[in-house]
Design a protein around this motif. Structure first.
Motif, PDB file in Angstrom:
ATOM      1  N   THR A  12      23.870  23.216  25.639  1.00  0.00           N
ATOM      2  CA  THR A  12      22.605  23.134  24.922  1.00  0.00           C
ATOM      3  C   THR A  12      22.396  21.738  24.350  1.00  0.00           C
ATOM      4  O   THR A  12      23.317  20.930  24.296  1.00  0.00           O
ATOM      5  CB  THR A  12      22.573  24.130  23.740  1.00  0.00           C
ATOM      6  N   SER A  13      21.197  21.509  23.906  1.00  0.00           N
ATOM      7  CA  SER A  13      20.908  20.317  23.114  1.00  0.00           C
ATOM      8  C   SER A  13      21.843  20.328  21.900  1.00  0.00           C
ATOM      9  O   SER A  13      22.154  21.402  21.366  1.00  0.00           O
ATOM     10  CB  SER A  13      19.447  20.382  22.666  1.00  0.00           C
ATOM     11  N   SER A  14      22.328  19.184  21.506  1.00  0.00           N
ATOM     12  CA  SER A  14      23.188  19.018  20.321  1.00  0.00           C
ATOM     13  C   SER A  14      24.573  19.650  20.456  1.00  0.00           C
ATOM     14  O   SER A  14      25.293  19.771  19.468  1.00  0.00           O
ATOM     15  CB  SER A  14      22.504  19.572  19.061  1.00  0.00           C
ATOM     16  N   SER A  15      24.970  20.022  21.661  1.00  0.00           N
ATOM     17  CA  SER A  15      26.293  20.643  21.833  1.00  0.00           C
ATOM     18  C   SER A  15      27.412  19.618  21.924  1.00  0.00           C
ATOM     19  O   SER A  15      28.588  19.988  21.862  1.00  0.00           O
ATOM     20  CB  SER A  15      26.312  21.559  23.060  1.00  0.00           C
ATOM     21  N   VAL A  84      21.128  20.178  30.820  1.00  0.00           N
ATOM     22  CA  VAL A  84      20.815  21.434  30.149  1.00  0.00           C
ATOM     23  C   VAL A  84      20.261  22.377  31.216  1.00  0.00           C
ATOM     24  O   VAL A  84      19.094  22.261  31.606  1.00  0.00           O
ATOM     25  CB  VAL A  84      19.778  21.230  29.015  1.00  0.00           C
ATOM     26  N   SER A  86      18.835  25.114  31.413  1.00  0.00           N
ATOM     27  CA  SER A  86      18.097  26.153  30.697  1.00  0.00           C
ATOM     28  C   SER A  86      17.030  26.821  31.562  1.00  0.00           C
ATOM     29  O   SER A  86      16.396  27.770  31.119  1.00  0.00           O
ATOM     30  CB  SER A  86      17.457  25.582  29.429  1.00  0.00           C
ATOM     31  N   LEU A 115      25.422  24.179  15.799  1.00  0.00           N
ATOM     32  CA  LEU A 115      24.232  23.649  16.484  1.00  0.00           C
ATOM     33  C   LEU A 115      23.101  23.432  15.483  1.00  0.00           C
ATOM     34  O   LEU A 115      22.428  22.395  15.510  1.00  0.00           O
ATOM     35  CB  LEU A 115      23.780  24.591  17.596  1.00  0.00           C
ATOM     36  N   GLU A 119      21.407  19.847  14.591  1.00  0.00           N
ATOM     37  CA  GLU A 119      19.956  19.625  14.755  1.00  0.00           C
ATOM     38  C   GLU A 119      19.346  19.068  13.476  1.00  0.00           C
ATOM     39  O   GLU A 119      18.535  18.136  13.517  1.00  0.00           O
ATOM     40  CB  GLU A 119      19.248  20.937  15.125  1.00  0.00           C
ATOM     41  N   ARG A 125      15.100  16.754  17.171  1.00  0.00           N
ATOM     42  CA  ARG A 125      14.933  17.926  18.028  1.00  0.00           C
ATOM     43  C   ARG A 125      14.201  19.001  17.242  1.00  0.00           C
ATOM     44  O   ARG A 125      14.381  19.117  16.026  1.00  0.00           O
ATOM     45  CB  ARG A 125      16.287  18.488  18.482  1.00  0.00           C
ATOM     46  N   ALA A 130      18.331  24.335  20.286  1.00  0.00           N
ATOM     47  CA  ALA A 130      19.664  24.569  20.846  1.00  0.00           C
ATOM     48  C   ALA A 130      20.004  26.055  20.840  1.00  0.00           C
ATOM     49  O   ALA A 130      20.524  26.584  21.826  1.00  0.00           O
ATOM     50  CB  ALA A 130      20.714  23.784  20.072  1.00  0.00           C
ATOM     51  N   GLN A 133      18.354  27.847  23.588  1.00  0.00           N
ATOM     52  CA  GLN A 133      18.928  27.546  24.902  1.00  0.00           C
ATOM     53  C   GLN A 133      20.264  28.247  25.151  1.00  0.00           C
ATOM     54  O   GLN A 133      20.692  28.366  26.297  1.00  0.00           O
ATOM     55  CB  GLN A 133      19.147  26.032  25.041  1.00  0.00           C
TER      56      GLN A 133
END
Length: 194
Positions: A12-15, A84, A86, A115, A119, A125, A130, A133
């Motif tokens: 995910t974003s920010s993982s 990602v 997703s 997460l 964020e 974001r 996240a 996702q």
């Protein structure tokens, strides 16, 4: 010329994918390129995009990114990709473009609480992106190696990935996924299995 290797970081974003990629460039032998999808989004004009056109613009960006990675690898370059997955079509597109035996698919996990914290700290974001996702990016369920950045540092994850790359066996996750999701003719992407 042999196709280059691809370390494919999916999360995910920010993982923590970009942080792991930075560490990987320090510990992997040879010359590696980090190709983050965010860099491709950053190349696009900063002008407002009509909301009705945005989905098509984003899809073209992702498709171009996949082809750029495939082109670099086909020229013999080793690549670290952060991605990602997703949307299902993104995985299918990569499965048809990348040499599956040369891809190390890495699942990058992180707890929902962490997460959310990341964020908030980033501030670049949308809140909840996240977490939204989480159920999508790992839906395919098959990896060569996995790491959890909730408890492991980027450096620890990079060493784990380096070790997995050294002992990369066949069939790879990409080979297994390709067999189950893509028809034998890789040029016919209209005939994907469910």
């Amino acid at each position: 010329m042999d196709s280059g290797r691809i370390v494919f970081l999916n999360g995910t974003s920010s993982s923590g994918k970009s942080s792991i990629a930075t560490e990987l460039l320090q510990v992997l032998d040879g010359s590696w390129f980090h190709m983050p999808v965010d860099a491709f989004h950053a190349m696009r004009t900063k002008k407002e995009v009509d909301p009705a056109e945005l989905p098509a613009v984003l899809r073209r960006t992702w498709e171009g990114f996949h082809r750029a990675v495939a082109g670099m690898a086909s020229a013999g370059n080793d690549i670290v990709v952060d991605h990602v997955l997703s949307e299902r079509w993104r995985l299918l597109d990569c499965l048809t473009l990348f040499e599956p035996r040369n891809v190390l698919l890495v699942g990058v996990h992180c707890s929902p609480e962490e997460l959310r914290r990341r964020e908030r700290a980033r501030g670049d974001r949308p809140p909840g992106l996240a977490e939204h996702q989480l159920g999508l990016v790992h839906a395919h369920g098959v990896y060569d190696v996995e790491c959890d950045t909730t408890t492991a540092s980027p450096a620890e994850c990079a060493l784990r990935i380096r070790d997995a790359l050294t002992h990369h066996t066949s069939p790879t996750a990409f080979e297994r996924l390709r067999r189950t999701h893509v028809r034998p003719d890789p040029l016919d992407r209209s005939e994907c299995f469910p």
